[in-house]
Design a protein around this motif. Structure first.
Motif, PDB file in Angstrom:
ATOM      1  N   THR A 132       0.821  -1.216   0.000  1.00 47.85           N
ATOM      2  CA  THR A 132       0.000   0.000   0.000  1.00 47.85           C
ATOM      3  C   THR A 132       0.851   1.260   0.000  1.00 47.85           C
ATOM      4  O   THR A 132       0.385   2.327  -0.413  1.00 47.85           O
ATOM      5  CB  THR A 132      -0.929   0.003   1.225  1.00 47.85           C
ATOM      6  OG1 THR A 132      -0.131  -0.142   2.424  1.00 47.85           O
ATOM      7  CG2 THR A 132      -1.934  -1.150   1.150  1.00 47.85           C
ATOM      8  N   GLY A 133       2.105   1.177   0.454  1.00 47.54           N
ATOM      9  CA  GLY A 133       2.973   2.358   0.468  1.00 47.54           C
ATOM     10  C   GLY A 133       3.956   2.399  -0.668  1.00 47.54           C
ATOM     11  O   GLY A 133       4.956   3.122  -0.612  1.00 47.54           O
ATOM     12  N   ALA A 134       3.735   1.634  -1.752  1.00 49.74           N
ATOM     13  CA  ALA A 134       4.693   1.536  -2.847  1.00 49.74           C
ATOM     14  C   ALA A 134       4.881   2.877  -3.546  1.00 49.74           C
ATOM     15  O   ALA A 134       3.925   3.624  -3.774  1.00 49.74           O
ATOM     16  CB  ALA A 134       4.232   0.486  -3.854  1.00 49.74           C
ATOM     17  N   PHE A 135       6.119   3.187  -3.900  1.00 44.75           N
ATOM     18  CA  PHE A 135       6.433   4.398  -4.664  1.00 44.75           C
ATOM     19  C   PHE A 135       7.702   4.163  -5.464  1.00 44.75           C
ATOM     20  O   PHE A 135       8.481   3.265  -5.186  1.00 44.75           O
ATOM     21  CB  PHE A 135       6.604   5.605  -3.740  1.00 44.75           C
ATOM     22  CG  PHE A 135       7.787   5.508  -2.813  1.00 44.75           C
ATOM     23  CD1 PHE A 135       9.037   5.991  -3.178  1.00 44.75           C
ATOM     24  CD2 PHE A 135       7.651   4.936  -1.550  1.00 44.75           C
ATOM     25  CE1 PHE A 135      10.102   5.906  -2.317  1.00 44.75           C
ATOM     26  CE2 PHE A 135       8.725   4.843  -0.690  1.00 44.75           C
ATOM     27  CZ  PHE A 135       9.961   5.334  -1.063  1.00 44.75           C
ATOM     28  N   ARG A 136       7.886   5.005  -6.485  1.00 40.82           N
ATOM     29  CA  ARG A 136       9.114   4.954  -7.259  1.00 40.82           C
ATOM     30  C   ARG A 136      10.111   5.895  -6.625  1.00 40.82           C
ATOM     31  O   ARG A 136       9.799   7.044  -6.338  1.00 40.82           O
ATOM     32  CB  ARG A 136       8.872   5.348  -8.710  1.00 40.82           C
ATOM     33  CG  ARG A 136      10.080   5.032  -9.618  1.00 40.82           C
ATOM     34  CD  ARG A 136       9.869   5.514 -11.041  1.00 40.82           C
ATOM     35  NE  ARG A 136      10.178   6.938 -11.144  1.00 40.82           N
ATOM     36  CZ  ARG A 136       9.517   7.798 -11.898  1.00 40.82           C
ATOM     37  NH1 ARG A 136       8.466   7.395 -12.565  1.00 40.82           N
ATOM     38  NH2 ARG A 136       9.880   9.056 -11.973  1.00 40.82           N
ATOM     39  N   GLY A 137      11.337   5.422  -6.452  1.00 37.76           N
ATOM     40  CA  GLY A 137      12.307   6.261  -5.764  1.00 37.76           C
ATOM     41  C   GLY A 137      13.605   6.442  -6.492  1.00 37.76           C
ATOM     42  O   GLY A 137      14.595   6.833  -5.886  1.00 37.76           O
ATOM     43  N   THR A 138      13.657   6.175  -7.798  1.00 39.94           N
ATOM     44  CA  THR A 138      14.909   6.333  -8.542  1.00 39.94           C
ATOM     45  C   THR A 138      14.671   7.146  -9.796  1.00 39.94           C
ATOM     46  O   THR A 138      13.552   7.352 -10.244  1.00 39.94           O
ATOM     47  CB  THR A 138      15.486   4.965  -8.944  1.00 39.94           C
ATOM     48  OG1 THR A 138      14.507   4.282  -9.727  1.00 39.94           O
ATOM     49  CG2 THR A 138      15.814   4.137  -7.732  1.00 39.94           C
ATOM     50  N   CYS A 139      15.769   7.605 -10.370  1.00 35.88           N
ATOM     51  CA  CYS A 139      15.696   8.374 -11.617  1.00 35.88           C
ATOM     52  C   CYS A 139      15.413   7.437 -12.786  1.00 35.88           C
ATOM     53  O   CYS A 139      15.731   6.258 -12.756  1.00 35.88           O
ATOM     54  CB  CYS A 139      17.012   9.083 -11.896  1.00 35.88           C
ATOM     55  SG  CYS A 139      17.556  10.169 -10.567  1.00 35.88           S
ATOM     56  N   GLN A 140      14.856   7.991 -13.832  1.00 31.45           N
ATOM     57  CA  GLN A 140      14.739   7.270 -15.090  1.00 31.45           C
ATOM     58  C   GLN A 140      15.323   8.143 -16.195  1.00 31.45           C
ATOM     59  O   GLN A 140      15.007   9.328 -16.293  1.00 31.45           O
ATOM     60  CB  GLN A 140      13.276   6.955 -15.410  1.00 31.45           C
ATOM     61  CG  GLN A 140      12.673   5.879 -14.523  1.00 31.45           C
ATOM     62  CD  GLN A 140      11.253   5.570 -14.929  1.00 31.45           C
ATOM     63  OE1 GLN A 140      10.465   6.472 -15.155  1.00 31.45           O
ATOM     64  NE2 GLN A 140      10.930   4.294 -15.038  1.00 31.45           N
ATOM     65  N   TYR A 141      16.184   7.550 -16.994  1.00 34.99           N
ATOM     66  CA  TYR A 141      16.760   8.266 -18.119  1.00 34.99           C
ATOM     67  C   TYR A 141      16.135   7.761 -19.405  1.00 34.99           C
ATOM     68  O   TYR A 141      15.705   6.622 -19.502  1.00 34.99           O
ATOM     69  CB  TYR A 141      18.275   8.041 -18.179  1.00 34.99           C
ATOM     70  CG  TYR A 141      19.051   8.922 -17.261  1.00 34.99           C
ATOM     71  CD1 TYR A 141      19.561  10.127 -17.705  1.00 34.99           C
ATOM     72  CD2 TYR A 141      19.254   8.551 -15.936  1.00 34.99           C
ATOM     73  CE1 TYR A 141      20.277  10.945 -16.855  1.00 34.99           C
ATOM     74  CE2 TYR A 141      19.979   9.354 -15.082  1.00 34.99           C
ATOM     75  CZ  TYR A 141      20.488  10.562 -15.545  1.00 34.99           C
ATOM     76  OH  TYR A 141      21.202  11.360 -14.701  1.00 34.99           O
ATOM     77  N   GLY A 142      16.127   8.571 -20.396  1.00 41.12           N
ATOM     78  CA  GLY A 142      15.627   8.154 -21.691  1.00 41.12           C
ATOM     79  C   GLY A 142      15.787   9.260 -22.707  1.00 41.12           C
ATOM     80  O   GLY A 142      16.532  10.211 -22.509  1.00 41.12           O
ATOM     81  N   ILE A 143      15.084   9.162 -23.808  1.00 41.55           N
ATOM     82  CA  ILE A 143      15.150  10.138 -24.877  1.00 41.55           C
ATOM     83  C   ILE A 143      13.909  11.028 -24.821  1.00 41.55           C
ATOM     84  O   ILE A 143      12.783  10.536 -24.897  1.00 41.55           O
ATOM     85  CB  ILE A 143      15.245   9.448 -26.247  1.00 41.55           C
ATOM     86  CG1 ILE A 143      16.575   8.693 -26.356  1.00 41.55           C
ATOM     87  CG2 ILE A 143      15.121  10.474 -27.369  1.00 41.55           C
ATOM     88  CD1 ILE A 143      17.781   9.592 -26.337  1.00 41.55           C
ATOM     89  N   ASP A 144      14.137  12.293 -24.663  1.00 47.66           N
ATOM     90  CA  ASP A 144      13.054  13.261 -24.697  1.00 47.66           C
ATOM     91  C   ASP A 144      12.935  13.806 -26.115  1.00 47.66           C
ATOM     92  O   ASP A 144      13.935  14.095 -26.768  1.00 47.66           O
ATOM     93  CB  ASP A 144      13.314  14.401 -23.704  1.00 47.66           C
ATOM     94  CG  ASP A 144      12.151  15.370 -23.661  1.00 47.66           C
ATOM     95  OD1 ASP A 144      12.223  16.358 -24.419  1.00 47.66           O
ATOM     96  OD2 ASP A 144      11.212  15.129 -22.896  1.00 47.66           O
ATOM     97  N   ALA A 145      11.705  13.947 -26.600  1.00 46.09           N
ATOM     98  CA  ALA A 145      11.509  14.358 -27.996  1.00 46.09           C
ATOM     99  C   ALA A 145      12.140  15.707 -28.299  1.00 46.09           C
ATOM    100  O   ALA A 145      12.606  15.954 -29.415  1.00 46.09           O
ATOM    101  CB  ALA A 145      10.014  14.391 -28.313  1.00 46.09           C
TER     102      ALA A 145
END
Length: 970
Positions: free
Chosen positions: A428-441
């Protein structure tokens, strides 16, 4: 990799063919096997009994039921029916053999009397840490062209040494075995009921053609087979159990919120993983044999054998990885061995890993055998062959591992009190806690989400709906590896045998050149999602873009006894570059230089043997006595980049930094052995045979032990291990005593009891010492762990420098010097119920040794892999039209390995295992036979534990495999 130039030996074969023109099989010169065309289960059992009865020493045999029809499609599955023989299974298929408690590396496997090479690249995340061994893999050989398998359990002077447990000779079909033209064709469909991603039915086809020309003087035989199998294997496992002493950081992390005051140490699991693996295996075998007998006194055989084995595996893991932070373990309960029995993991992350393992193995063997009856009393036999086994022959990338950071903020209740892992999850307390890299348009390479001064895209991201919500996952990193292995053997043997009325005397010589070359590239853990191109080589001019997974699909939930909870498969979505996780293997493989290891053994042997028939108190008797002298020169070589520094990336990952400087060096060794062999056979009454045998045998050191290097096995916070080889090791040497009594009370029926004893000297054991490892400049490597700050969400890697403390490694080394004993009993019964068509086989093997592993001993131990009791029970019925056979095979608990994946010097035990198989066939006509087979009827699973039963390591979910086919024999 060094590739063997075969031209000299091929030239020698051509010269011999052109100048002498004779040949036969490369079988024991003392062995004269009556030519019998066997058909049916009953005939196969009778022929095997005749071989057992007539041979010198203790020999068991399995023979074909008909041309191109061996009892099992897998040779290992057939061998497990032999008294004293147990098998190791991999992927629900027989793989390697253990004989009388001595594991695969202690047994010699030959093909028509010739020593065969072996090569196999292990999986990156395999529970066995061996990189290359001498053990032969039976799952690479189809049984269609096999006529018999002989298991020599006692020593013989003329056998290739190395079979301290047994020498197993696979004998293939020859055109001179048959008087007429023979054509056999079989086709079958295989359904592996475990398959979840693949074809429901896969093909198995095989054929054999044999004919004789020129009034029978020329014989030609061709055989081939293709077998495809697709199957899945769900598993639950941990990567090992580490022991932490009181007062250490990991001990305090686990005990911080619990009362561990009375525990001098704790054993705790490294990880908790749900895994599913989809496999596609393709096996191709082919053989071509030409025999020519220009006269009754001269015969030659030229043969070529080829096999190809490909295994494509896709594995998905979801689980709890890494170490605990302070206070993140609560409600800790230990058992009486101070092993974690249950605990609560607070704020944990569920990560997922995708593996792609591709194994390609090719084997080929070219051989020539000549047999010349020089006179009425003298036979001269010459045999020569050149054989090669290659793993990843074209440089295929064997392993890819893609790692994805899962959601944080979950609470896990884990319990190991049952047979596996019970998991209850509060997400119930799940969250994302890291960066994500990728290609931005618009902006090109960058963060997903907004990127301001505080980089909000890298902080706690709310709105994640549970542990498997794709928005809670972030690309993390990858590991790539390839291991190419070439093992080649050039061997010749020359024998002279004189036969007189009651005496046979033979002398011979053998030369064996054994070479193995291993070329490995290992790209250590590379961040590919949290930061741009960390630790990339300078030759990479700009960061290679990465992509976060676009979608997940949760399927194939692992459903194993004792493993409860959401531990399933997460498929990666299609990415713009590869349709899966984006690859950076090209430039990374170039940035990490390969390591080379090679070993060469050159052995020269001379031997003699005398056999004499006589009587003792009117009882027929025969004695066979011989001696073999063999000297071996060994060279272990390496071409390697020494480390220049150590780097830490995260709280759970670190690596060595290799230098650009390479060094080639060789370390030499040698040994000489005398190997006597004496067998006495007495017939105290008609159809009764008593035997006593003494012999000395050897098993050569494992190939990993011949490495001249000291290599870092694992470096990360809290862990620093390394291993060192020793090319100057002596072989294991065993004094063997065998006593047996056999009663052959009817055709195809007998009862026997045998006692065996082995005293093993120069036993090779491991010794672990704390030591430094030198860098490329000859200075000790230094540990930067004290300067690493694990606090930031995107931590900054640190690399060792001169002011850091010296890194101390646990270095595992191999030494000679121990002595161990093995003894046991074999009981066997075979009975045919007259002409009713019913029959039964049963055998029991009991093994004991002072080389058993002692779980209460925490130090190093000299132990034997594979010691276990076993039994087999086979019942069958057969008449002219129909046959059915049911076989049960049991193996007791046994030690499989001495190193767990993430825990050096911790044992891996396989639990007891019982498998039941069934086969049936119907003779539709004289030429057509329809057959059916089901393996593992009850779907028996395999289970592994560590030092104690409560230390769960592994459990898979196996299902029956069905085969339905048709066979034509013309």
């Amino acid at each position: 990799m060094n590739y063997l130039n075969k031209q000299p030996i091929i030239g020698l074969i051509s010269l011999a063919v052109g100048g002498l023109a004779p040949v036969a099989t490369a079988q024991d010169a003392n062995q004269t096997m009556e030519e019998v065309v066997v058909t049916g289960i009953r005939s196969s059992m009778i022929n095997a009994q005749d071989i057992r009865r007539d041979e010198d020493g203790v020999v068991d045999a399995i023979t074909a039921e008909d041309i191109g029809k061996f009892p099992d499609s897998n040779l290992a599955e057939s061998l497990q029916r032999v008294p004293g023989v147990s098998i190791d299974r991999s992927l629900n298929e027989g793989n390697q053999v253990t004989v009388r408690g001595l594991g695969p590396n202690f047994n010699m496997v030959t093909l028509n009397g010739r020593q065969m090479p072996a090569a196999s690249s292990p999986e990156q995340e395999s529970i066995s840490s061996a990189t290359q061994s001498r053990a032969f893999n039976f799952n690479q050989v189809a049984s269609e062209s096999v006529s018999s398998v002989l298991v020599y359990k006692t020593a013989r002077a003329n056998l290739t040494p190395g079979g301290m447990g047994a020498t197993i000779d696979i004998q293939t079909a020859r055109p001179f075995d048959y008087d007429d033209t023979k054509f056999v064709l079989s086709a079958a469909g295989v359904h592996d009921s475990s398959v979840r991603d693949g074809d429901d039915v896969t093909p198995e086809i095989g054929g054999l053609f044999s004919t004789r020309l020129m009034d029978g003087k020329l014989g030609i035989l061709l055989s081939g087979s293709l077998s495809e199998r697709q199957f899945s294997e769900p598993t639950a496992h941990t990567d090992g159990w580490l022991r932490d002493d009181a007062g250490t950081g990991d001990y305090n992390s686990w005990c911080g919120a619990s009362d561990c005051a009375d525990a001098p140490y704790i054993y705790r699991p490294v990880s908790n993983i749900g895994d599913i693996q989809h496999n596609e295996r393709t096996r191709i075998n082919g053989q071509a044999v030409v025999q020519f007998a220009p006269s009754e006194d001269l015969q030659f055989t030229l043969d070529y054998v080829y096999s190809s084995y490909e295994l494509d595996q896709v594995r998905y893991q979801t689980g709890l990885f890494g170490t605990l932070g302070g206070g993140s373990a609560a409600n800790l309960v230990l058992d009486e061995n101070y092993s974690v029995l249950s605990y609560t993991r607070l704020g944990g992350a569920t990560d997922t890993l995708q593996y792609r393992n591709e194994t390609v193995i090719e084997n080929d063997s070219l051989g020539l055998n000549l047999e010349w009856q020089a006179s009425d009393n003298l036979t001269v036999t010459f045999d020569v062959h050149s054989s090669t086994a290659e793993s990843q022959p074209d440089g295929e990338l064997s392993d890819r591992n893609y790692i994805i950071q899962g959601t944080l903020g979950n609470t896990f209740d884990l319990d190991y009190s049952a047979s596996g892992i019970d998991v209850a999850i509060d997400d119930t307390g799940a969250f994302r806690g890291t960066c994500q890299y990728g290609i931005d348009a618009e902006d090109g390479f960058g963060y997903f989400g907004e990127r301001g001064a505080s980089e909000p895209g890298c902080g706690r991201v709310p709105g994640v709906d549970g542990i498997f919500d794709p928005s809670g996952y972030s690309g993390l990193g990858s590991v790539f590896r390839t291991i190419g292995i070439e093992n080649s053997i050039d061997q010749f043997q020359l024998d002279f045998t004189w036969r007189f009325e009651n005496t046979e005397f033979s002398v011979g010589a053998m030369r064996t050149d054994y070479e193995v070359d291993t070329l490995a590239t290992y790209v250590t853990f590379q961040f590919q999602g949290l930061s741009p191109c960390v630790s990339c080589d300078e030759t990479i001019s700009e960061p290679v873009p990465t992509y976060a997974p676009s979608a997940f699909q949760q399927t194939n939930i692992v459903d194993l006894p004792g493993f409860i909870g959401a531990t399933g498969e997460l498929f990666l979505g299609d990415g713009p570059s590869t349709g899966n996780w984006p690859l950076r293997d090209g430039p990374l493989l170039d940035a990490f230089p390969p390591t080379y290891f090679g070993a060469v053994e050159e052995s020269t042997a001379a031997y003699f043997n005398l056999t004499h028939d006589f009587e003792i108190a009117d009882m027929p008797a025969r004695i066979s006595a011989g001696m073999r002298y063999e000297e071996t020169e060994v060279a272990g070589s390496a071409f390697q980049n020494f480390p220049q520094a150590l780097t830490i990336f995260s709280a759970t990952e670190g690596t060595i930094v290799p230098s650009d400087e390479t060094t080639f060096f060789t370390v030499n060794g040698d040994y000489k052995v005398f190997l006597p062999a004496v067998d006495l056979r007495v017939e105290p009454a008609e159809n009764h045979v008593a035997r006593i045998s003494y012999g000395k045998s050897i098993a050569r050191p494992d190939l990993n032990g011949l490495r001249p290097t000291t290599s870092v096995s694992d470096f990360r916070p809290g862990t620093a291990t390394a291993s060192s080889g020793n090319p100057d090791l002596n072989p294991y040497q065993s004094d063997n005593l065998d006593l047996s009594y056999e009663w052959y009370y009817d055709e195809g029926s007998y009862v026997s009891i045998a006692y065996f004893y082995k005293q093993i000297d120069d036993y090779i054991a491991t010794d672990i010492v704390q030591d430094v490892i030198l860098d490329v400049n000859g200075d000790p490597l230094r540990n930067p762990e004290g300067r690493f700050d694990p606090g930031p969400i995107n931590p900054t890697p640190v690399t060792s420098q001169a002011t850091d403390p010296v890194a101390i490694f646990d270095v595992t080394r191999l030494i000679n010097g121990e002595q161990r004993e093995v003894d046991g009993f074999e009981l066997a019964v075979q009975h045919l119920f007259g002409n009713t068509g019913f029959g039964v086989q049963a055998n029991l093997t009991v093994v004991d040794s002072d080389a058993s592993f002692d779980s209460d001993e925490l130090g190093n131990q000299a132990i034997l892999i594979g010691l276990s009791d076993s039994w087999n029970l086979i019942g069958f019925f057969e008449n002219d039209d129909f046959s059915v056979r049911v076989a049960a095979n049991y193996r007791d608990e046994f030690l499989f390995a001495t190193n767990q994946l993430r825990a050096t010097n911790e044992p891996v035990y396989f639990d007891e295992y019982l498998q039941v198989d069934m086969s049936a066939s119907w003779n539709y006509s004289d030429d057509i036979n329809i057959f059916f087979e089901v393996l593992n009827i009850t779907g028996e699973d395999q289970r592994q534990v560590g030092r104690y039963d409560s230390q769960f390591l592994f459990e898979n979910d196996q299902d029956p495999r069905f085969t339905l086919g048709i066979r034509a024999d013309f």
